[in-house]
Design a protein around this motif. Structure first.
Motif, short mmCIF file in Angstrom:
data_model
loop_
_atom_site.label_atom_id
_atom_site.label_comp_id
_atom_site.label_asym_id
_atom_site.label_seq_id
_atom_site.Cartn_x
_atom_site.Cartn_y
_atom_site.Cartn_z
N THR A 81 0.82 -1.21 0.00
CA THR A 81 0.00 0.00 0.00
C THR A 81 0.85 1.26 0.00
O THR A 81 0.32 2.36 -0.11
CB THR A 81 -0.94 0.02 1.22
OG1 THR A 81 -0.16 -0.16 2.40
CG2 THR A 81 -1.97 -1.08 1.13
N GLY A 82 2.16 1.11 0.14
CA GLY A 82 3.02 2.28 0.14
C GLY A 82 4.49 1.89 0.11
O GLY A 82 4.85 0.74 0.38
N LEU A 83 5.33 2.86 -0.23
CA LEU A 83 6.78 2.68 -0.29
C LEU A 83 7.45 3.74 0.56
O LEU A 83 6.96 4.87 0.67
CB LEU A 83 7.28 2.78 -1.74
CG LEU A 83 6.63 1.88 -2.79
CD1 LEU A 83 7.16 2.23 -4.17
CD2 LEU A 83 6.85 0.42 -2.47
N GLU A 84 8.59 3.39 1.12
CA GLU A 84 9.42 4.34 1.87
C GLU A 84 10.86 4.16 1.44
O GLU A 84 11.24 3.15 0.85
CB GLU A 84 9.31 4.09 3.38
CG GLU A 84 8.02 4.55 4.03
CD GLU A 84 8.09 4.42 5.53
OE1 GLU A 84 7.70 5.38 6.22
OE2 GLU A 84 8.54 3.37 6.03
N GLY A 85 11.68 5.17 1.75
CA GLY A 85 13.11 5.04 1.53
C GLY A 85 13.51 4.89 0.08
O GLY A 85 14.52 4.22 -0.21
N VAL A 86 12.75 5.50 -0.84
CA VAL A 86 13.07 5.40 -2.26
C VAL A 86 12.87 6.78 -2.90
O VAL A 86 11.97 7.53 -2.51
CB VAL A 86 12.17 4.35 -2.96
CG1 VAL A 86 10.70 4.71 -2.85
CG2 VAL A 86 12.58 4.14 -4.41
N ARG A 87 13.71 7.12 -3.87
CA ARG A 87 13.59 8.41 -4.54
C ARG A 87 12.30 8.45 -5.36
O ARG A 87 12.01 7.52 -6.12
CB ARG A 87 14.79 8.65 -5.44
CG ARG A 87 16.11 8.72 -4.71
CD ARG A 87 17.22 9.29 -5.59
NE ARG A 87 17.40 8.52 -6.82
CZ ARG A 87 18.17 7.44 -6.93
NH1 ARG A 87 18.81 6.97 -5.85
NH2 ARG A 87 18.29 6.82 -8.07
N PRO A 88 11.53 9.52 -5.26
CA PRO A 88 10.28 9.63 -6.03
C PRO A 88 10.49 9.48 -7.53
O PRO A 88 9.59 9.03 -8.24
CB PRO A 88 9.77 11.03 -5.67
CG PRO A 88 10.35 11.31 -4.32
CD PRO A 88 11.70 10.65 -4.34
N SER A 89 11.67 9.83 -8.03
CA SER A 89 11.93 9.73 -9.46
C SER A 89 11.96 8.29 -9.95
O SER A 89 11.88 8.03 -11.16
CB SER A 89 13.27 10.40 -9.79
OG SER A 89 14.34 9.78 -9.09
N LEU A 90 12.07 7.33 -9.03
CA LEU A 90 12.10 5.91 -9.40
C LEU A 90 10.71 5.28 -9.35
O LEU A 90 10.57 4.08 -9.61
CB LEU A 90 13.04 5.14 -8.48
CG LEU A 90 14.49 5.62 -8.41
CD1 LEU A 90 15.30 4.71 -7.50
CD2 LEU A 90 15.10 5.68 -9.80
N VAL A 91 9.70 6.07 -9.01
CA VAL A 91 8.34 5.55 -8.82
C VAL A 91 7.40 6.23 -9.80
O VAL A 91 7.43 7.45 -9.96
CB VAL A 91 7.86 5.79 -7.37
CG1 VAL A 91 6.44 5.30 -7.17
CG2 VAL A 91 8.81 5.11 -6.38
N ASP A 92 6.56 5.42 -10.47
CA ASP A 92 5.57 6.01 -11.37
C ASP A 92 4.16 5.77 -10.85
O ASP A 92 3.97 5.16 -9.79
CB ASP A 92 5.73 5.48 -12.80
CG ASP A 92 5.51 3.98 -12.91
OD1 ASP A 92 4.71 3.42 -12.12
OD2 ASP A 92 6.13 3.36 -13.80
N ALA A 93 3.16 6.22 -11.61
CA ALA A 93 1.77 6.18 -11.14
C ALA A 93 1.22 4.78 -11.01
O ALA A 93 0.20 4.57 -10.33
CB ALA A 93 0.90 6.99 -12.11
N SER A 94 1.86 3.79 -11.63
CA SER A 94 1.38 2.41 -11.53
C SER A 94 1.82 1.72 -10.24
O SER A 94 1.38 0.62 -9.93
CB SER A 94 1.86 1.60 -12.73
OG SER A 94 3.28 1.43 -12.70
N MET A 95 2.71 2.36 -9.49
CA MET A 95 3.28 1.78 -8.27
C MET A 95 2.59 2.35 -7.04
O MET A 95 1.94 3.40 -7.11
CB MET A 95 4.78 2.06 -8.20
CG MET A 95 5.57 1.52 -9.37
SD MET A 95 7.32 2.02 -9.22
CE MET A 95 7.97 1.37 -10.76
N PRO A 96 2.73 1.68 -5.90
CA PRO A 96 2.22 2.26 -4.65
C PRO A 96 2.88 3.61 -4.38
O PRO A 96 4.02 3.85 -4.80
CB PRO A 96 2.62 1.23 -3.58
CG PRO A 96 2.79 -0.05 -4.34
CD PRO A 96 3.32 0.34 -5.69
#
Length: 239
Positions: A81-96
């Motif tokens: 349901t969520g991610l922590e400790g990761v740069r936002p630039s590595l996450v897109d809209a299809s991910m938590p």
């Protein structure tokens, strides 16, 4: 003729707190997954219906790393349901979503269902609760039941049946037979312990270090036992 103003139903927003389990990613991935698979095999359904957050702890170096972790966990029935400790630039809209301001503790279980109306919430600094909120249960915990108190110790005057589960932020005390799963130290870590007057457990864990039934020495079966951690190892002693 006067105009009549009609007001439609308003949209209401509420702040609500939920307890979440946090998995901490560790590299390399394959050994981590091997340990995770053992946990899931010994505790089937442990993550079912739970709010789960994956903390990368700054180990993800690319978007492919994030996708692989999410995919491997999804294949094992863990829906993040969520991610922590990761740069936002590595996450897109299809991910938590990437979460901010998470705390190592939670509101007491007894109040977890209460909704609090808020204005603009201030970001919370990660911290441990200053005063533990302990839980006392004077009944048997039956198979299939789950009891969680992340703000302190759990004390049970009665037995914990096979297939039942106890999760505590601090220590766990069972004045009876412990035949289910006992997971201590979810908030307070290695300072937590497990005590029971008769050990028949399926799984024991303190501060993320665990033993399954197959790994528990027969010498401790049916005995009063203390469980704690030292040097990243789960220790046991008869009382």
């Amino acid at each position: 003729m006067n105009a009549v103003s009609q007001t439609g139903p308003s949209i209401r927003f509420r702040g609500r707190s939920f307890m979440a389990l946090t998995l901490v990613a560790d590299t390399p991935l394959q050994p981590w997954l091997a340990d995770f698979d053992v946990w899931v095999q010994r505790s089937p359904g442990f993550f079912t219906g739970r709010t789960v957050v994956l903390d990368f702890a700054d180990t993800a170096q690319s978007k492919a790393d994030v996708e692989r972790w999410i995919g491997e966990l999804a294949a094992r029935g863990v829906r993040l349901t969520g991610l922590e400790g990761v740069r936002p630039s590595l996450v897109d809209a299809s991910m938590p979503p990437v979460l901010r301001g998470g705390r190592d503790s939670s509101i007491p279980v007894a109040e977890a269902a209460a909704a609090a109306e808020v204005a603009t919430p201030a970001p919370a600094e990660p911290r441990k609760p200053a005063t533990p909120v302990n839980m006392l249960v004077e009944r048997r915990i039956r198979s299939g039941q789950s009891l969680m108190c992340l703000e302190g110790d759990v004390t049970i005057i009665g037995s914990v049946g096979a297939g039942a589960e106890i999760i505590a932020g601090g220590s766990i005390h069972v004045y009876g037979t412990l035949a289910g799963r006992a997971i201590a130290g979810a908030t307070f870590g290695a300072e937590s312990q497990i005590f029971c007057t008769r050990l028949e457990a399926e799984l024991l864990a303190v501060d993320g270090i665990y033993r399954t039934a197959e790994d528990i020495d027969d010498a401790f079966r049916g005995k009063a036992v203390r469980v704690w951690t030292a040097d990243d190892t789960l220790r046991m002693a008869a009382l």
